[in-house]
Design an enzyme around this catalytic site. Structure first.
Site, PDB file in Angstrom:
ATOM      1  CG  MET B   1      65.787  84.406  22.028  1.00 16.38           C
ATOM      2  SD  MET B   1      67.163  85.546  21.613  1.00 16.38           S
ATOM      3  CE  MET B   1      68.459  84.123  21.399  1.00 16.38           C
ATOM      4  CB  CYS B   2      62.883  90.259  24.058  1.00 14.01           C
ATOM      5  SG  CYS B   2      64.413  90.231  25.022  1.00 14.01           S
ATOM      6  CD  GLN B   3      57.295  87.677  20.668  1.00 14.46           C
ATOM      7  OE1 GLN B   3      56.245  88.150  20.059  1.00 14.46           O
ATOM      8  NE2 GLN B   3      56.887  86.240  20.824  1.00 14.46           N
ATOM      9  CG  HIS B  77      62.058  94.987  24.097  1.00 16.73           C
ATOM     10  ND1 HIS B  77      62.147  94.539  25.486  1.00 16.73           N
ATOM     11  CD2 HIS B  77      62.971  94.487  23.286  1.00 16.73           C
ATOM     12  CE1 HIS B  77      63.223  93.671  25.408  1.00 16.73           C
ATOM     13  NE2 HIS B  77      63.739  93.622  24.098  1.00 16.73           N
ATOM     14  CB  ILE B  78      57.318  92.149  25.574  1.00 15.46           C
ATOM     15  CG1 ILE B  78      57.146  91.327  24.554  1.00 15.46           C
ATOM     16  CG2 ILE B  78      56.174  92.992  25.780  1.00 15.46           C
ATOM     17  CD1 ILE B  78      55.782  90.583  24.305  1.00 15.46           C
TER      18      ILE B  78
END
Lengths: 271, 271
Positions: B1-3, B77-78
């Site tokens: 998932m991303c952050q 977004h990362i």
């Protein structure tokens, strides 16, 4: 007026040398201090950097000067505002997506009494004549083609519209979808092809020399296109006023003087 | 998932403090190392920086950390790739233009068996589930509204589509047109409102403290929204799984749990 810089290559290449000279025209060696921008294609993706500060004083330009981004198609622009105030939304290049491709556009010129129809797929965000022309062009292409046209078909379709738009004034521009780079010259555009045997080049705007033989391979070919030549020890080719050129793989694969009039004063007026 | 990281303010504010902690999760304090990006609205214009390098090692992130860009709406977004390889075209946030506004979108999640219809106005350039969902959303909005919808109407229209999309998996996202910032929480999203009296805040990811009282005016109000809280001495509010929130002027002006199911496993699963 503004200044344009483009690069089209047969292998991903950094634009550090050309940008070093070009960015100095944004407030140092020339008076184009109303913002600037640069777009780099990386495969289908685009890095788009715009800034409403003069390029010589821009932290974003500092990044570009230090970060050797390798790209096959680059379009850069430094702005001298004619229409539209100095703000981020009016900085070129502009980006839109069509048929799953990003399309990048930058313009040098001034279109008078140019009010294309609104309400199509693409609408300007800022208030420049340039973005109006760009959206008009993209609306025309999208309404005409269900999928992305190949470069030759694109050339013909853009040429039709350019013949109309340039009657409103100076319309030097660069357009790229990452596959090819298309230019039109109303007044001033020059290009150079660098290929083996590579030599040293020296900037006009700064005392900087690069020996390209040390940073290339024999099969590399790079076309650099600019409003005015960026180096003083190489022979640049001038595009003719009224001429469109299509660059692919680091060379002009098609050059054609478009029929029809240029705007009064467009041909050969000072940049 | 991303952050995800978002900011919505009633006055242009820089995001340096929050970004300082957030960018360290891109390969240093967490494992989201497959690229990153950030978009800043400045009036109607957008600065969009994306990079396929981890944010802790990105020269572009260094620029963002040093350049105090003031903005009323920011989305960052990362990326930890789930669908779509690591390349520039797959980096969030994504940008499109609609009704003469730029629209910015970033997604954290994983949508399974999600194949919305193609051939609308917007087509993905990369090959992520996220960009497919974004284009689907924008196609839906464009086909429904002849001009940009106001924030409340936008909320309702997006909510309808979200109820459909989130059945395919985790769909935490942020969407902004520069006027408001819309979020949906499938699993994890937290926010904090900072307003007078301002206090000091201390990052989770680094030993950095800022006393906001020294860098604000009494009327400033800033909402920061993030996948996980960025500070360890403030109380963050968790959005509920299934909840959409609309931020304007630095606060949530509408929060609503959407009817209908979340995807199996979406509710409360680890990020």
């Amino acid at each position: 007026m503004c200044q344009l810089l483009g690069m089209n290559c047969n292998t991903p290449t950094d634009i550090l040398f050309s940008f070093e000279g070009f960015h100095r025209r944004g407030g140092l060696t020339d008076h184009h201090a109303d913002g600037w921008g640069i777009a780099f294609f990386e495969d289908k993706g685009v890095r788009l950097y715009i800034d409403d500060k003069p390029s010589v004083a821009s932290p974003v330009a500092d990044l570009v000067r230090r970060y050797p981004i390798k790209s096959e198609n680059v379009i850069a622009h430094i702005r001298k505002a004619t229409q539209g105030e100095v703000r981020l939304a009016n900085c070129h290049p502009f980006m839109r997506e069509a048929w799953g491709q990003y399309w990048i556009f930058a313009h040098n010129g001034d279109l008078k009494a140019f009010t294309p129809p609104v309400g199509g797929r693409y609408t300007p965000v800022g208030n420049t004549d340039s973005e109006r022309a760009y959206c008009h062009l993209m609306n025309h292409l999208r309404s005409r083609f269900a999928s992305a046209p190949g470069p030759e078909v694109l050339f013909d379709a853009v040429a039709e519209l350019v013949a109309e738009i340039r009657q409103h004034g100076v319309f030097n521009f660069m357009l790229s979808n990452g596959d090819c780079l298309l230019t039109h010259c109303s007044t001033h555009l020059h290009y150079i092809i660098r290929q083996a045997p590579f030599k040293a080049a020296h900037l006009v705007d700064d005392d900087v020399t690069v020996d390209f033989a040390t940073v290339t391979t024999p099969r590399d070919r790079v076309a650099v296109i600019a409003t005015q030549p960026l180096t003083d020890n190489e022979v640049w080719t001038a595009l003719h006023p009224g001429e469109m050129a299509l660059f692919m793989g680091g060379e002009p694969v098609r050059r054609e003087r478009l029929p029809g009039p240029l705007a009064p004063g467009a041909c050969g007026c000072p940049a």
